[in-house]
Design an enzyme around this catalytic site. Structure first.
Site, mmCIF file in Angstrom:
data_model
loop_
_atom_site.group_PDB
_atom_site.id
_atom_site.type_symbol
_atom_site.label_atom_id
_atom_site.label_comp_id
_atom_site.label_asym_id
_atom_site.label_seq_id
_atom_site.Cartn_x
_atom_site.Cartn_y
_atom_site.Cartn_z
ATOM 1 C CG PHE A 141 86.282 78.839 81.143
ATOM 2 C CD1 PHE A 141 84.942 79.167 81.306
ATOM 3 C CD2 PHE A 141 87.147 79.050 82.200
ATOM 4 C CE1 PHE A 141 84.466 79.682 82.510
ATOM 5 C CE2 PHE A 141 86.688 79.569 83.409
ATOM 6 C CZ PHE A 141 85.350 79.881 83.559
ATOM 7 C CG ASP A 226 93.753 81.905 79.918
ATOM 8 O OD1 ASP A 226 94.361 81.511 80.943
ATOM 9 O OD2 ASP A 226 92.533 82.169 79.914
ATOM 10 C CE LYS A 255 91.351 78.433 87.281
ATOM 11 N NZ LYS A 255 90.331 78.879 88.238
#
Length: 402
Positions: A141, A226, A255
């Site tokens: 994801f 990531d 984030k």
């Protein structure tokens, strides 16, 4: 102020149904706790998918944001501003790299990393134009833009958004043999999550990241990590890659970098990688804006102390000890994760992940399900042991009730 029912009806009527949130309407929040429009308190055990690593309303972050709001919030990249250089240099130093390319969201950072790898492949490695390949892992994801869903194996994220962007090869996560076979002369990068979050907090086999690092170095391929969810303290270290003493060529961050205050993301690498960009070849109006830089600089300062990483490591050990005691008792079939991050697989006989999440909500604990049978636990790193234990008690009672 609307009641919960009124707010839910309005959202159902007027917002696109691209999410299926739990039926709670948050009005205020502080630390690890949120309060809804009717005054009910909930322990946040999701932390905005790691965007809220430092908790809700963190005073240091709010003060940094407020001070910057009074000065200047946006210049665009047409001009320099006085927080930009410090942000880039401090983030580069935190990562042990030389250069930073700031963006806004995690998906933008991944898109930027993809462009970076391709441009590096053509201009540095010498791959023929238009033939660059990037190897990714199944069940990944990395976001939901058109290019990113092109290499997703999640049908909900991918189906009916084609035609898809070519240039990606998918291999099983954790399988070094398959990865080695997929890397060819035209491969420019391997893009991986050090821990797959959306897939259920999947931790790769020991030695996998080290193997990826060795393979990519031998084949002259970029290793792009990531760390949007796994990075910035979540796993008990600044970066999840550190658990295997691995330093990738490219960090992709987001984030928690914005402290739960503003969206901030970045691609961080050395000059021989990010130096491929020239003026006009990539950009973002809001990327690296003064407000984002001010908040992110405070995040970086907080991480430099190491206290949040230590707290996540110590409390994470406790979390996993307690969760693993539930395995084999009938309700929990497996627990995975690292630090203050766990995926808990629920026996279908006890309910779906969604049903368990709803039962926990009724008891004042907020988590979120993924892939049907799994709930994710990822509280803010500022959570106390007492609050964490209370949340775990609610989980035990929900599972015991069957």
């Amino acid at each position: 102020m609307s009641t919960t029912a009124e707010a839910l009806r309005s959202a159902e009527a007027h917002s696109a149904h691209n999410y299926h949130p739990l039926p709670v309407v948050v009005a205020t929040a502080e630390g690890a706790w949120m309060t809804d429009v009717e005054g009910r308190r909930f322990l946040d055990m999701l932390a905005g998918y790691s965007a809220l690593n430092f908790g809700h309303g963190n005073r240091r972050l709010l003060d940094a944001a407020k001070a910057q709001l009074e000065r200047v919030t946006l210049t665009s990249r047409a001009f320099h501003h006085d927080r930009f250089a410090d942000f880039c240099s401090e983030l580069a130093a935190l990562c042990g790299k030389e250069m930073v390319l700031p963006m806004n969201t995690g998906a933008e950072a991944v898109e930027t990393a993809v462009k970076t790898a391709r441009k590096w492949g053509y201009e540095v490695k010498g791959v023929p134009d238009g033939q660059a390949k990037i190897v990714v892992a199944a069940n990944n994801f990395h976001g939901r833009t058109t290019t990113i869903v092109s290499f997703s194996t999640d049908h909900e994220a991918r189906d009916h958004y084609g035609p898809y962007t070519p240039g990606f090869e998918i291999v099983p996560y954790g399988d070094l043999t398959a990865l080695a076979a997929a890397v060819t002369a035209n491969t420019v990068a391997v893009l991986l999550e050090p821990i797959q979050g959306e897939a259920g907090v999947l931790v790769p086999p020991a030695g996998y990241l080290q193997g990826v690092r060795e393979l990519t170095r031998e084949r002259n391929v970029l290793f792009m990590a990531d760390e949007i969810q796994s990075g910035l303290g979540r796993t008990g270290k600044t970066f999840a890659c550190e658990h295997e003493d691995v330093v990738p060529d490219v960090y992709i961050l987001g984030k928690a970098l914005g402290g739960g205050v503003v969206p901030v993301s970045a691609v961080v690498a050395d000059r021989d990688v990010l130096g491929v960009f020239r003026p006009g070849e990539h950009g973002s109006t809001f990327g690296g804006n003064p407000l984002a830089c001010a908040v992110a600089l405070e995040v970086i300062a907080m991480l430099r102390s190491g206290e949040h990483q230590q707290h996540a490591a110590e409390l994470g050990d406790h979390l996993h000890r307690e969760l693993n005691l539930l395995v084999g008792g009938g309700a929990v079939t497996a627990v995975r994760g690292r630090g203050l991050w766990a995926g808990v697989d629920i026996d279908p006989a006890h309910g779906t992940g969604r049903e368990i999440s709803e039962r926990l909500m009724e008891r004042g604990v907020l988590v979120k399900d993924t892939h049907g049978a799994t709930i994710r636990i990822a509280p803010p790193l500022v959570i106390s042991k007492e609050d964490l234990d209370w949340g775990l008690d609610q989980l035990r009672e929900v599972l015991a009730a069957g």
